[in-house]
Scaffold this motif. Sequence first.
Motif, PDB file in Angstrom:
ATOM      1  N   VAL A   1       3.773   1.285  -4.268  1.00  0.00           N
ATOM      2  CA  VAL A   1       3.204   0.082  -4.871  1.00  0.00           C
ATOM      3  C   VAL A   1       1.715   0.345  -5.125  1.00  0.00           C
ATOM      4  O   VAL A   1       0.993   0.728  -4.202  1.00  0.00           O
ATOM      5  CB  VAL A   1       3.388  -1.112  -3.926  1.00  0.00           C
ATOM      6  N   PRO A   2       1.251   0.195  -6.371  1.00  0.00           N
ATOM      7  CA  PRO A   2      -0.122   0.597  -6.698  1.00  0.00           C
ATOM      8  C   PRO A   2      -1.162  -0.342  -6.101  1.00  0.00           C
ATOM      9  O   PRO A   2      -0.896  -1.522  -5.884  1.00  0.00           O
ATOM     10  CB  PRO A   2      -0.147   0.550  -8.221  1.00  0.00           C
ATOM     11  N   PRO A   3      -2.375   0.160  -5.821  1.00  0.00           N
ATOM     12  CA  PRO A   3      -3.444  -0.673  -5.296  1.00  0.00           C
ATOM     13  C   PRO A   3      -3.820  -1.753  -6.297  1.00  0.00           C
ATOM     14  O   PRO A   3      -3.600  -1.544  -7.485  1.00  0.00           O
ATOM     15  CB  PRO A   3      -4.591   0.306  -5.091  1.00  0.00           C
ATOM     16  N   PRO A   4      -4.378  -2.857  -5.906  1.00  0.00           N
ATOM     17  CA  PRO A   4      -4.833  -3.204  -4.559  1.00  0.00           C
ATOM     18  C   PRO A   4      -3.691  -3.598  -3.615  1.00  0.00           C
ATOM     19  O   PRO A   4      -3.955  -3.716  -2.426  1.00  0.00           O
ATOM     20  CB  PRO A   4      -5.731  -4.409  -4.807  1.00  0.00           C
ATOM     21  N   ALA A   5      -2.478  -3.781  -4.143  1.00  0.00           N
ATOM     22  CA  ALA A   5      -1.358  -4.048  -3.242  1.00  0.00           C
ATOM     23  C   ALA A   5      -1.040  -2.761  -2.490  1.00  0.00           C
ATOM     24  O   ALA A   5      -1.542  -1.689  -2.844  1.00  0.00           O
ATOM     25  CB  ALA A   5      -0.138  -4.503  -4.029  1.00  0.00           C
ATOM     26  N   THR A   6      -0.226  -2.859  -1.465  1.00  0.00           N
ATOM     27  CA  THR A   6       0.103  -1.647  -0.715  1.00  0.00           C
ATOM     28  C   THR A   6       1.482  -1.792  -0.094  1.00  0.00           C
ATOM     29  O   THR A   6       2.110  -2.845  -0.204  1.00  0.00           O
ATOM     30  CB  THR A   6      -0.959  -1.377   0.364  1.00  0.00           C
TER      31      THR A   6
ATOM     32  N   SER B   1       5.500  -0.804 -10.004  1.00  0.00           N
ATOM     33  CA  SER B   1       5.057  -2.063  -9.424  1.00  0.00           C
ATOM     34  C   SER B   1       6.189  -2.423  -8.477  1.00  0.00           C
ATOM     35  O   SER B   1       7.215  -1.750  -8.486  1.00  0.00           O
ATOM     36  CB  SER B   1       4.890  -3.131 -10.500  1.00  0.00           C
ATOM     37  N   ALA B   2       5.999  -3.441  -7.663  1.00  0.00           N
ATOM     38  CA  ALA B   2       7.070  -3.783  -6.722  1.00  0.00           C
ATOM     39  C   ALA B   2       8.375  -4.009  -7.483  1.00  0.00           C
ATOM     40  O   ALA B   2       9.436  -3.538  -7.080  1.00  0.00           O
ATOM     41  CB  ALA B   2       6.680  -5.021  -5.930  1.00  0.00           C
ATOM     42  N   GLY B   3       8.296  -4.693  -8.628  1.00  0.00           N
ATOM     43  CA  GLY B   3       9.506  -5.006  -9.397  1.00  0.00           C
ATOM     44  C   GLY B   3      10.198  -3.765  -9.926  1.00  0.00           C
ATOM     45  O   GLY B   3      11.413  -3.603  -9.779  1.00  0.00           O
ATOM     46  N   THR B   4       9.416  -2.855 -10.554  1.00  0.00           N
ATOM     47  CA  THR B   4      10.075  -1.676 -11.117  1.00  0.00           C
ATOM     48  C   THR B   4      10.585  -0.751 -10.015  1.00  0.00           C
ATOM     49  O   THR B   4      11.613  -0.103 -10.187  1.00  0.00           O
ATOM     50  CB  THR B   4       9.118  -0.885 -12.034  1.00  0.00           C
ATOM     51  N   LEU B   5       9.876  -0.712  -8.872  1.00  0.00           N
ATOM     52  CA  LEU B   5      10.349   0.153  -7.790  1.00  0.00           C
ATOM     53  C   LEU B   5      11.715  -0.303  -7.281  1.00  0.00           C
ATOM     54  O   LEU B   5      12.553   0.511  -6.923  1.00  0.00           O
ATOM     55  CB  LEU B   5       9.328   0.176  -6.648  1.00  0.00           C
ATOM     56  N   ILE B   6      11.928  -1.628  -7.289  1.00  0.00           N
ATOM     57  CA  ILE B   6      13.236  -2.141  -6.884  1.00  0.00           C
ATOM     58  C   ILE B   6      14.311  -1.570  -7.798  1.00  0.00           C
ATOM     59  O   ILE B   6      15.323  -1.020  -7.344  1.00  0.00           O
ATOM     60  CB  ILE B   6      13.255  -3.684  -6.941  1.00  0.00           C
ATOM     61  N   LEU B   7      14.072  -1.674  -9.115  1.00  0.00           N
ATOM     62  CA  LEU B   7      15.062  -1.190 -10.074  1.00  0.00           C
ATOM     63  C   LEU B   7      15.232   0.324  -9.974  1.00  0.00           C
ATOM     64  O   LEU B   7      16.344   0.842 -10.067  1.00  0.00           O
ATOM     65  CB  LEU B   7      14.646  -1.582 -11.492  1.00  0.00           C
TER      66      LEU B   7
END
Lengths: 314, 315
Positions: A256-261, A172-178
């Motif tokens: 970042v997984p859909p529906p976000a992109t 998710s955006a959060g975990t990708l940051i970490l």
Amino acid sequence: MAMMPHADPAGPGTLIPEAPSVPATPGQVQAKSRSLFRRGWEVFAENKLALAGLGFVIFILLFCFAGPHIYVTPQVTVQTQNYLCHPSSAHLLGCDDLGYDVVGRLMVGGQNSLKVGLAAAFVACLFGSIYGAVSGFIGGIVDAFMMRIVDAVLSIPFIMVVIILAVLIHPSAGTLILVIAATYWPGPARLVRGETLSLRTREYVSAVKVAGGRNSRAVLRHVMPNAIGTIIVQATFAVADSILILAGLGFLGFGVPPPATDWGSMLSNGLQYVNLNTWWLIYPAGLLIIATAVSFNFIGDALRDAFETRLQRR
Amino acid sequence: MTGYLIRRLLQTIVVTLIVTIITFLLLHLVPGGEVRAILGIRATPLEVRTYSKEWGFDQPLYVQYGKWLWQLMHGNFGFDLKQNAPVSTLIWAALPRTIVLAFIGTGVGLLIGIPLGILQAVRRYSVLDHVVTGIGFLGYGSPTFFVGLLLVQWFAVNLHIFPAFAPSATSIGGILADPVALVLPVATYAFVAFALWSRYMRSSVMDNIVQDYVRTARSKGASERRVLWGHIFRNSLISIVTLLGLQLPVIIGGAIFIEVVFNYPGMGFLFYQAALNTDVQLMLAITVLTTLITILGNLLADIGYAMLDPRVRYT
């Protein structure tokens, strides 16, 4: 490598009466004493590429975060009637395979790319700087061991670790940051440690000890603020790198997984239709990634010059 | 020299141990453990327990680590359950291909980047300097996969000059026998690498150009060409050797994108497939192996550095 010739600096924030130096812009009358920040900014502003980069970054931030309020497009519900529609007055850059307007999609995706890029760079540089400063400040066997950990992490191909983590932890955006920060911190750590080694022997750092201050105070209040130039320059490059890493993850399908992109995922998605000549799905996203990364690199380069000059002119 | 070598070897051993610990612990980051990663989220607790017992995942971590390390030291990377083959078989088939591509790609990048970097430093702030710097910025601001895809789109799909896929032969000889198919992947590699090396070389030459030994060489009457190639170039190359060692993880990491874009069945492609299958064991094996290669490369680079530059040995 040649060492930077810089005079013994005084404490943080101290203003030194300046010897008449060469004015940054000819013909301009120079004030007697100016803040270090002003002087740094002048060197920065001389660099046209950096100004262009800064301008583009401001533009892209406005585009992504203010843009959706002006150019309103539905980005949640699918519009199948707009499937891969060509660019027109209604959709400036056409639509993607789910009927989303591409310009609007670039804004929403850009929000994620920028958020992850900026946050990952911040976390990585914060952690890396503290790690490096502590390691360099303590020195001895602790330093040797802490730096071997840095060596170890640096020798693991980071993109592989990023992918492993992205597979194991649901992205998710959060975990990708970490995830990105977890693999990026050794670079800043090593640089700040090098800086700390030369800073810790300075009088004002020793003075903290004499005055009864704790080591944590010396590191956080005196060593790190003086290494801030290195840290900021590194952070700027880190933003560019993080955006590129995220784009790569998006391309491989771990963005970042859909529906976000994000821009990388958009690119990866658009590539499925490359045979239909849907250029609007590929070039805009790709160029935005490149332009943003290049802009941050320009800014980083100019900042390095600015900080170096600042040190030299002291 | 011996003292330096021993110190450097000890460091390498410590780093290698830390690497194995980090990669091993990566497995245990999965919520529910690696068994969940293998069996999937739908596995019942009973299945998880049975599987854990069968494969030794119920033992304490340090026991598992010890066993894993012991096997690793014997070249046993385990058995890959997803692809139904020993991990080492899969890796040994893919590794030479990656080495060939990375070697040629980096080699071409160096051959272009180093002379350009020297030229840039010698003719600083000339048109050439600005143009190369500009292209260089594009080079390291572009995602590798995007460069590859653009090349495919332009030269394979639109112009039909080069094939879109890398050679698919299994042997190294077979790969090299199809040089036309190698052009695009190598060009992608070289574009990214050239950007980096021309920049390093430029700053390295600029660092050296102001050194005292250059003035000495000039004052004793050496020709400009001799000063540049005999003195500045050789000294600048020293730092490039170390940087080449440090860049190994990036070079190998970049292989993932290039191999995926060009469908080239090397280590990167194998890793990508493992990632898609959540094949943690195979991913870890590849990571550990490429890291060991990197560490070895760094060690060799440092030894080379010490041989080239006597100053290193005595500090």
